[in-house]
Design an enzyme around this catalytic site. Structure first.
Site, PDB file in Angstrom:
ATOM      1  N   HIS A  20       0.825  -1.211   0.000  1.00  0.00           N
ATOM      2  CA  HIS A  20       0.000   0.000   0.000  1.00  0.00           C
ATOM      3  C   HIS A  20       0.862   1.265   0.000  1.00  0.00           C
ATOM      4  CE1 HIS A  20      -4.166   0.922  -0.117  1.00  0.00           C
ATOM      5  NE2 HIS A  20      -4.342   1.324   1.121  1.00  0.00           N
ATOM      6  N   ASN A  66      -6.704   7.204   3.659  1.00  0.00           N
ATOM      7  CA  ASN A  66      -8.125   7.494   3.474  1.00  0.00           C
ATOM      8  C   ASN A  66      -8.454   8.979   3.431  1.00  0.00           C
ATOM      9  OD1 ASN A  66      -8.224   4.748   3.608  1.00  0.00           O
ATOM     10  ND2 ASN A  66      -9.461   4.642   5.448  1.00  0.00           N
ATOM     11  N   ASP A  91      -0.866   2.054  -5.514  1.00  0.00           N
ATOM     12  CA  ASP A  91      -0.841   0.602  -5.682  1.00  0.00           C
ATOM     13  C   ASP A  91      -2.148   0.164  -6.333  1.00  0.00           C
ATOM     14  OD1 ASP A  91      -1.905   1.435  -2.979  1.00  0.00           O
ATOM     15  OD2 ASP A  91      -2.529  -0.662  -2.927  1.00  0.00           O
ATOM     16  N   ASN A 112      -9.253   3.618  -1.432  1.00  0.00           N
ATOM     17  CA  ASN A 112      -9.688   4.700  -0.550  1.00  0.00           C
ATOM     18  C   ASN A 112      -8.893   5.988  -0.733  1.00  0.00           C
ATOM     19  OD1 ASN A 112     -11.805   3.260   0.602  1.00  0.00           O
ATOM     20  ND2 ASN A 112     -10.459   2.334   2.120  1.00  0.00           N
TER      21      ASN A 112
END
Length: 186
Positions: A20, A66, A91, A112
């Site tokens: 991530h 987020n 990613d 997100n």
């Protein structure tokens, strides 16, 4: 010309070098290669570097994934950079490991960080470098997978993939998105 290069990731040692956080890793590689360093400024780690007469403002949001849109929106307006000159590095589970895709617009595909950027910056019409991390995880284990580290088989390939990602960014800011997509999208 100036550009805002946004590496997406999460701050904190527990997230370092996870799938991530590949956006952070690519941003780090770009800035290091161009002789810059990051400072912790408002909502992001920030660096300013140059490549062939282009000014690259590189950020790694400190808002967590987020809420990435808050940092992107702030720096876009602070630096007066239009959305088409913002390149988000992210990613992507839908792309096999190691494949790179430059897209000029598109949906968040459930990511997100991209959802937050869409909400804060006015839509989906911004370029993004999608770094394939693959989808080799059992059903329902997506979060563990993206917050996990690259496999032993993948790790030796990462340095060359980081360099290729930097070359894609350098191409994007010098020759533009069209020729860059032709050269790098696989």
């Amino acid at each position: 010309m100036k550009y805002l290069i946004v590496g997406l990731g999460n701050i904190g040692p527990e997230y370092a070098n996870t799938r991530h956080n590949i956006g952070f890793n690519i941003a780090d590689t770009l800035v290091k290669e161009l002789g810059g360093s990051f400072s912790n400024l408002r909502l992001a780690y920030y660096s300013e570097v140059s490549w062939k007469g282009r000014k690259l403002h590189v950020i790694k949001p400190t808002t967590f994934m987020n809420l990435s849109g808050r940092a992107v929106n702030y720096w876009m307006h602070e630096l007066n950079i239009p959305l088409e000159n913002v390149l988000v590095i992210v990613d992507d589970l839908a792309i096999p490991f190691g494949k790179l895709r430059l897209k000029l617009k598109g949906s968040s595909a459930g990511h997100n960080g991209l959802k937050s950027i869409e909400a804060s910056c006015g839509g989906q019409n911004y370029p993004r470098l999608r770094f394939g991390v693959g989808d080799n995880f059992p059903k329902g284990r997506q979060i563990d997978y993206v917050l996990g580290h690259f496999d032993k088989e993948e790790q030796p390939e990462l340095p060359a993939l980081l360099d290729k990602s930097v070359a894609l960014i350098q191409s994007f800011v010098t020759v533009g998105p069209g020729l860059t997509m032709t050269a790098f999208n696989q």
